[in-house]
Design an enzyme around this catalytic site. Sequence first.
Site, PDB file in Angstrom:
ATOM      1  N   ALA A  94     -12.960  15.235  42.538  1.00  0.00           N
ATOM      2  CA  ALA A  94     -12.712  13.935  41.931  1.00  0.00           C
ATOM      3  C   ALA A  94     -14.352  13.292  42.525  1.00  0.00           C
ATOM      4  CB  ALA A  94     -11.864  13.189  42.718  1.00  0.00           C
ATOM      5  N   TYR A  95     -14.886  13.766  43.366  1.00  0.00           N
ATOM      6  CA  TYR A  95     -16.264  13.172  43.851  1.00  0.00           C
ATOM      7  C   TYR A  95     -17.251  13.530  42.818  1.00  0.00           C
ATOM      8  CZ  TYR A  95     -14.168  13.848  48.573  1.00  0.00           C
ATOM      9  OH  TYR A  95     -13.297  13.725  49.782  1.00  0.00           O
ATOM     10  N   ALA A  96     -17.685  12.386  42.489  1.00  0.00           N
ATOM     11  CA  ALA A  96     -18.737  12.411  41.375  1.00  0.00           C
ATOM     12  C   ALA A  96     -18.680  13.079  40.250  1.00  0.00           C
ATOM     13  CB  ALA A  96     -20.114  12.618  42.004  1.00  0.00           C
TER      14      ALA A  96
END
Length: 91
Positions: A62-64
Site C-alpha cells: 500500500a505504500y505509494a
Amino acid sequence: MQYAKLGDTGLIVSRLAFGTMTFGSAPNTPFASVHKVDQAAANDLVARALDGGINFFNTADAYAGGDSERMLGKALGARRKEVVIATKVGN
C-alpha cells in the site's frame, strides 16, 4: 548494531528496522505528502542502513501504490539475501 531473534523463527534481525513508507511517489493517495523519496535517494539510504548493520526492512504494497516494495528491491539488489523484509499485504 544490536541484534535479536525474531520470535521462534531462528532469524536474527537488527533491533532497528528500516521503514520504507517514504519511498516512491503517489500523488493521489491518502499519504501523498509522505511519499517523497526517489530511487537514487532510496539507494543511498538503504546502502547506509546496510553499512550501519541494519538487516531488517519494513514495507507494504500500500505504500505509494507498491512503489516502496519495488524501490526497496532495486536498492537491495544482490544484497537481498542478506536481509529480512517484513511486509504487509492486501491493503
